[in-house]
Motif scaffolding. Sequence first.
Motif, PDB file in Angstrom:
ATOM      1  N   UNK A 106      -9.149   0.048 -14.472  1.00 18.19           N
ATOM      2  CA  UNK A 106      -8.834  -0.569 -13.187  1.00 18.19           C
ATOM      3  C   UNK A 106      -9.567  -1.909 -13.078  1.00 18.19           C
ATOM      4  N   UNK A 107      -9.065  -2.767 -12.207  1.00 22.74           N
ATOM      5  CA  UNK A 107      -9.693  -4.068 -11.971  1.00 22.74           C
ATOM      6  C   UNK A 107     -10.079  -4.182 -10.505  1.00 22.74           C
ATOM      7  N   UNK A 108     -10.886  -5.178 -10.200  1.00 23.08           N
ATOM      8  CA  UNK A 108     -11.271  -5.387  -8.801  1.00 23.08           C
ATOM      9  C   UNK A 108     -10.068  -5.771  -7.948  1.00 23.08           C
ATOM     10  N   UNK A 109      -9.075  -6.437  -8.558  1.00 19.26           N
ATOM     11  CA  UNK A 109      -7.878  -6.822  -7.801  1.00 19.26           C
ATOM     12  C   UNK A 109      -7.140  -5.568  -7.322  1.00 19.26           C
ATOM     13  N   UNK A 110      -6.968  -4.600  -8.209  1.00 16.19           N
ATOM     14  CA  UNK A 110      -6.258  -3.369  -7.851  1.00 16.19           C
ATOM     15  C   UNK A 110      -7.076  -2.527  -6.873  1.00 16.19           C
ATOM     16  N   UNK A 111      -8.401  -2.547  -7.015  1.00 16.17           N
ATOM     17  CA  UNK A 111      -9.247  -1.827  -6.063  1.00 16.17           C
ATOM     18  C   UNK A 111      -9.122  -2.437  -4.674  1.00 16.17           C
ATOM     19  N   UNK A 112      -9.051  -3.753  -4.615  1.00 12.58           N
ATOM     20  CA  UNK A 112      -8.842  -4.430  -3.330  1.00 12.58           C
ATOM     21  C   UNK A 112      -7.508  -4.029  -2.719  1.00 12.58           C
ATOM     22  N   UNK A 113      -6.442  -4.083  -3.508  1.00 13.69           N
ATOM     23  CA  UNK A 113      -5.114  -3.800  -2.961  1.00 13.69           C
ATOM     24  C   UNK A 113      -4.971  -2.348  -2.513  1.00 13.69           C
ATOM     25  N   UNK A 114      -5.607  -1.436  -3.219  1.00  9.84           N
ATOM     26  CA  UNK A 114      -5.519  -0.027  -2.820  1.00  9.84           C
ATOM     27  C   UNK A 114      -6.329   0.249  -1.560  1.00  9.84           C
TER      28      UNK A 114
END
Length: 465
Positions: A106-114
């Motif tokens: 996972x990336x920080x971008x996907x963690x943000x969006x979730x």
Amino acid sequence: MITIYKYQDQKVGVLGLGKTGSSIAFSLLYGNTKVMAWDDNFKRITSGCDIIDLFCNSAITTGQLVVNNNDYIERIKDLKAMAVSPGIPHTHPVFAKAVEEGVPIVSDIELLQSTCPRADYIAISGTNGKSTTTALIAEILKTTKKEVEMGGNIGVPVLDLAPLDERGVYVLELSSFQLDLLCQHRFNVAILLNITPDHADRYKNFSEYKAAKAKIFDNQTCDDFAIISIDCQNTKELYNTIVSKNVQKVIPISTAIRVAGGVSVIEGTLYDDIDEMNVESFNLGHLVGLLGRHNAENIAAAYSASKLAGLAPSVIVDAIRKFRGLPHRMETVKAVGDLTFVNDSKATNADSAKQALDYCNDIYWIAGGLCKDGGIEQLSVLFGKLKHVFLIGASEEQFAQVLDKYDVTYTKAGNIQNALELIKRSSPQKGTVLLSPACSSLDQWKNYEERGDAFKEIVHRLWSQ
């Protein structure tokens, strides 16, 4: 700061504890996640202190942190996910082990969006121009009542931003390294400015690099927009491919021709042809913060994204005219009579430096550093504009060989301090002293910002005497 509760009471790995990795670790720890982190530099210095002290002395009272130096690699199989910093190569043994064990990356971008799924997302990428375009879009959107957060590759990790709901929009600059890590992402507006050779040390070939950039459009739906420049052959091919798939709405931009259904900026005039039944044009005039022809592409992209966000064209154009630009990108530092000092430290490749050389005249060029692409021979068409070249950093010999080939006069100065002292002694009366290195800064500096700040400080000190 974004707190990640998705993995509460579960184990998550964090690979790389630089700026982005540390941000991920903190966000997980505050969400009561058990974090196991790896970093090849066990004594990595962050904000002036040891990384272990940084975490142990923080206000975190929940969660658990274990930092390893590639030890305990067998424990990876127990992880719920592995969050990876974008600078980590995918050949890293910890990354490879996670993939082998089937641990989701996972990336920080996907963690943000979730965590903030109701906000809107505008993502910007391209080999050059993405920082200016990102900052310009954010500034335009801030003229409305929208809540706007800007981050990503522009310098602020996305998990350090404030949480937003349906009233807010995230404006994110994304590098190819960040895009490489994405899988479960979706951007309401995705912008691709250009693709030219870069990061040859990371990718096997140019095709692999182009594929990474193209990921910005993955997972878009019929409700989303893709904004793509058709001036660059590489992006034009991608534009044709995306149009043929007929999924998202595609907006072409150009600085060479007027495009139906898109936006063009040609010789200072912006043409809005998005709605072909209601075509508008605007004379932009002299834009202090957006010097050079290359900024026309950035303006076209920013205008398109802002109009798609619902802003009135007149409001957008007014904000563009007021924009003052970014530090380290065609930044006028000082003028002494007819001699101007320009800080373009952000030009970390030849294609970016070309834009500055094209704009300036009678140039005293400070160039060099850690070369990461094909060098400066592609700039030879502009060598006639050079008064003298001052070479610095690891690429001195490589660049000197090219300049010899074209009979360009140069001096091996070694560093910025020496280069500016030599220019001071020669007492030029007019022209441009241009720091546009066409190289990464990592041979002598931590980043291009530090390099640009040093240039500015030395200029002010030497020319105040």
